[in-house]
Design an enzyme around this catalytic site. Structure first.
Site, PDB file in Angstrom:
ATOM      1  N   GLY A   1      -3.111   1.771   6.153  1.00  0.00           N
ATOM      2  CA  GLY A   1      -2.075   1.267   7.188  1.00  0.00           C
ATOM      3  C   GLY A   1      -2.724  -0.114   7.996  1.00  0.00           C
ATOM      4  O   GLY A   1      -2.097  -1.110   8.214  1.00  0.00           O
ATOM      5  N   ALA A   2      -3.971   0.200   8.360  1.00  0.00           N
ATOM      6  CA  ALA A   2      -4.714  -0.800   9.167  1.00  0.00           C
ATOM      7  C   ALA A   2      -4.769  -1.883   8.289  1.00  0.00           C
ATOM      8  O   ALA A   2      -4.908  -2.957   8.692  1.00  0.00           O
ATOM      9  CB  ALA A   2      -6.069   0.082   9.552  1.00  0.00           C
TER      10      ALA A   2
ATOM     11  N   GLY B   1      -4.984  -4.290  -2.965  1.00  0.00           N
ATOM     12  CA  GLY B   1      -3.589  -3.944  -3.035  1.00  0.00           C
ATOM     13  C   GLY B   1      -2.845  -3.921  -1.825  1.00  0.00           C
ATOM     14  O   GLY B   1      -1.913  -4.224  -1.624  1.00  0.00           O
ATOM     15  N   ASP B   2      -3.409  -3.486  -0.685  1.00  0.00           N
ATOM     16  CA  ASP B   2      -2.966  -3.897   0.542  1.00  0.00           C
ATOM     17  C   ASP B   2      -2.638  -4.960   0.976  1.00  0.00           C
ATOM     18  O   ASP B   2      -1.785  -5.386   1.652  1.00  0.00           O
ATOM     19  CB  ASP B   2      -4.115  -3.032   1.544  1.00  0.00           C
ATOM     20  CG  ASP B   2      -4.335  -1.547   1.354  1.00  0.00           C
ATOM     21  OD1 ASP B   2      -3.459  -0.965   0.930  1.00  0.00           O
ATOM     22  OD2 ASP B   2      -5.515  -0.986   1.691  1.00  0.00           O
TER      23      ASP B   2
ATOM     24  N   THR C   1       2.386  -3.881  -9.532  1.00  0.00           N
ATOM     25  CA  THR C   1       1.300  -4.612  -9.676  1.00  0.00           C
ATOM     26  C   THR C   1       0.491  -4.349 -11.008  1.00  0.00           C
ATOM     27  O   THR C   1       0.314  -3.191 -11.247  1.00  0.00           O
ATOM     28  CB  THR C   1       0.372  -4.426  -8.501  1.00  0.00           C
ATOM     29  OG1 THR C   1      -0.234  -3.190  -8.435  1.00  0.00           O
ATOM     30  CG2 THR C   1       1.118  -4.949  -7.357  1.00  0.00           C
TER      31      THR C   1
ATOM     32  N   ASN D   1       1.300   0.553  -8.214  1.00  0.00           N
ATOM     33  CA  ASN D   1       0.357  -0.091  -9.451  1.00  0.00           C
ATOM     34  C   ASN D   1       0.839   0.505 -10.700  1.00  0.00           C
ATOM     35  O   ASN D   1       2.011   1.370 -10.872  1.00  0.00           O
ATOM     36  CB  ASN D   1      -1.229   0.000  -9.199  1.00  0.00           C
ATOM     37  CG  ASN D   1      -1.548   1.418  -9.025  1.00  0.00           C
ATOM     38  OD1 ASN D   1      -0.812   2.117  -9.548  1.00  0.00           O
ATOM     39  ND2 ASN D   1      -2.704   1.546  -8.374  1.00  0.00           N
TER      40      ASN D   1
END
Length: 278
Positions: A43-44, A227-228, A195, A176
């Site tokens: 989240g962060a 990925g984030d 992805t 992914n």
């Protein structure tokens, strides 16, 4: 162009990262590690990346009443993320124990701590907001976020079976290739992004290919936050009205820029990568 507004709902962690030449096998000890400590949590990570991409970002999550929790709040505020929705919950601030080898591949153990105690009835999401969530928080939190959202994007990671109400609420699902294989329920999502690492990414609408983008060549340092960063870039691009092909290509460029950085929240000029014209 007006900055898109995005609410991110997800985990907030402290990352303890050991960089090693090679990861230990079961029962083995390796002694060449270099320890790094920094902010993390899906989240962060996504909130920070979205803010660095120019979005107006609010993060909803949970930290403990401890030094780590206070430090993370200050860190988020300094970057420009609105942390007013971060709850102080029971338990210590979440921790991720990460091993990264010389090729940038990683293995992670997450100790959720305060993330597991987020009050789903007190998220405070503005009705109709654009929301991006992940699966490092409880189903109750994800479900409440989906009900409040006007646009709901879900990064279905770490993969786990999803309740029907969450799947039905998703306007966009991002996975992914491994998660895609583990979650057949997402295959017919309204909009699904898969992805493919160095091979790029594909976007499907109700199972039909809608757009694709190649990977961007880069030097792999750490895949933890890539990925984030990709998720944040894709959602921000779609919210600001980019064509799907362009949003996907720019997200691949951002992911490549992130993978070349050691940190889970890359401290680099990611805006340059995002501005690349596909």
């Amino acid at each position: 162009m007006r900055s898109p507004c995005l609410t991110v709902v997800g985990a907030i962690n402290v990352d303890l990262t050991a960089r090693v030449e090679r990861a230990p096998a079961a029962g083995e000890t390796v002694a060449d590690g270099v320890l790094q400590r920094g902010p993390g949590g899906k989240g962060a990570n996504q909130a920070v990346a979205a803010a660095r991409l120019g979005a107006d970002v609010r993060l909803i999550g949970g930290v403990g009443d401890d030094l780590d929790g206070r430090g993370i709040r200050e860190h988020l505020t300094a970057i420009g993320v609105d942390a007013s929705g971060v709850q102080t919950t029971d338990g210590a601030t979440g921790t991720a124990l990460i091993v990264v080898d010389a090729t940038g591949e990683n293995s992670i153990v997450v100790c959720p701590g305060a993330n597991a105690a987020i009050d789903a009835d007190a998220l405070g999401i503005v009705p109709g907001a654009a929301v991006l969530a992940q699966l490092e928080v409880t189903d109750a939190v994800v479900s409440a976020a989906a009900r409040a959202a006007g646009f709901f994007a879900l990064n279905a990671a770490p993969a786990r079976p999803l309740p029907d109400d969450i799947l039905a609420a998703c306007d966009l699902v991002i996975v992914n290739e491994t998660e895609y294989a583990q979650l057949p329920g997402v295959h017919d999502a309204a909009l699904l992004c898969v992805t493919r690492g160095a091979a790029g990414a594909r976007l499907y609408r109700r199972g039909e290919l809608a757009a694709s983008a190649p990977g961007v060549e880069t030097t792999v340092r750490n895949t933890v936050g890539a990925g984030d960063a990709f998720c944040a870039a894709l959602v921000v691009g779609l919210l600001r009205g980019d064509a799907e092909t362009n949003a996907l290509a720019r997200a691949c460029a951002v992911g490549a820029a992130a993978v070349a950085d050691d940190a889970s929240q890359p401290n680099l000029n990611i805006l340059d990568a995002y501005a690349v014209t596909p």
